[in-house]
Design an enzyme around this catalytic site. Sequence first.
Site, PDB file in Angstrom:
ATOM      1  N   SER A 167     -28.573  62.514  58.670  1.00 20.70           N
ATOM      2  CA  SER A 167     -29.288  62.919  59.732  1.00 20.70           C
ATOM      3  C   SER A 167     -28.806  63.338  60.999  1.00 20.70           C
ATOM      4  O   SER A 167     -27.922  62.541  61.612  1.00 20.70           O
ATOM      5  CB  SER A 167     -30.537  61.877  59.903  1.00 20.70           C
ATOM      6  OG  SER A 167     -31.488  62.039  58.773  1.00 20.70           O
ATOM      7  N   HIS A 179     -35.862  62.785  64.940  1.00 29.49           N
ATOM      8  CA  HIS A 179     -36.373  61.425  64.211  1.00 29.49           C
ATOM      9  C   HIS A 179     -34.875  60.173  64.416  1.00 29.49           C
ATOM     10  O   HIS A 179     -35.182  59.075  64.218  1.00 29.49           O
ATOM     11  CB  HIS A 179     -36.427  61.649  62.890  1.00 29.49           C
ATOM     12  CG  HIS A 179     -35.254  62.191  61.772  1.00 29.49           C
ATOM     13  ND1 HIS A 179     -35.151  63.650  61.630  1.00 29.49           N
ATOM     14  CD2 HIS A 179     -34.316  61.351  61.044  1.00 29.49           C
ATOM     15  CE1 HIS A 179     -33.982  63.598  60.956  1.00 29.49           C
ATOM     16  NE2 HIS A 179     -33.512  62.396  60.498  1.00 29.49           N
ATOM     17  N   ASP A 222     -37.599  68.773  65.525  1.00 27.11           N
ATOM     18  CA  ASP A 222     -36.628  67.717  65.350  1.00 27.11           C
ATOM     19  C   ASP A 222     -35.501  67.507  65.829  1.00 27.11           C
ATOM     20  O   ASP A 222     -34.539  67.905  65.406  1.00 27.11           O
ATOM     21  CB  ASP A 222     -36.688  67.473  63.791  1.00 27.11           C
ATOM     22  CG  ASP A 222     -36.043  66.087  63.209  1.00 27.11           C
ATOM     23  OD1 ASP A 222     -36.142  65.255  64.101  1.00 27.11           O
ATOM     24  OD2 ASP A 222     -35.538  66.212  61.902  1.00 27.11           O
TER      25      ASP A 222
END
Length: 276
Positions: free
Chosen positions: A228, A87, A133
Amino acid sequence: MKLIVFVLAIAALEAAVPKSSDLQFLRMYKEPIIEVKSEFSPRIMGGDEAEPHSIPYQVFLEVHNDTFGWYCGGSLISQNYVLTAGHCGFYGDTAIITLGAHKITETEDTQVVVTSTDITVHEKYHETRLNNDVCVIKLPEPVTLTDAIQPTVLPSRSDIDNTFEGADARISGWGLTDGQNHDLSEVLNYVDVTVINNRQCEKVFGILLPSVICTSGARNTGSCNGDSGGPLVLNGVQIGVVSFGILDCIRGYPSGFSRVASFLDWIADNSDVVIE
């Protein structure tokens, strides 16, 4: 249907200046299947400042396209490649990569800053389910290794079936220090967290794929906005990539990661890393 939301405020992206405060913090969250008690925590939860350059594989990313820009973390996996979350790269055209940093809002002699447009997101990445991911970014040229810049160690194939349940691992990053002002942490932070089995994590998030690994949130520890793509490391080996959590980083709930051992073949096929 369980909801996963991509949290990225819409803002005009100004000239790409490394370590600016104009970009947004990327955050993926899963809607829990249980009622949660709201207690906002705007940074790596329960963390401490890392000893400068003691996490030499840690990478800071500014990723952007023509409209948006966002911060992420990552890890150096070879002199040519960075590993991060899918992402983090999915909407991106360009990544500004800072290696060898501790005080990310300052220019340090140890830092190397490069720009890459070679961003490869897992071909089966699913932006609503957060499956697969993971992403690799190729550096424009091999980075020179120093005491402050070193690649992480990836799991071996013998770890593919290892759940790491009960082990204490470490998350690191420059995630938010102020939930209202969206300020970067001035220094690299870390927090030690406990790996839990997916059955425990599923009590909060519902069914998860085996390629996900979770940490407990006990002692109010976990990842948050801006973390992230960063590494989850156990005994010097990166076992996870920061993927998702509870909205607003509510304290006491699990954090989710992409399980690196599940993606060893993909990493080998899309980088120059040799997997043992």
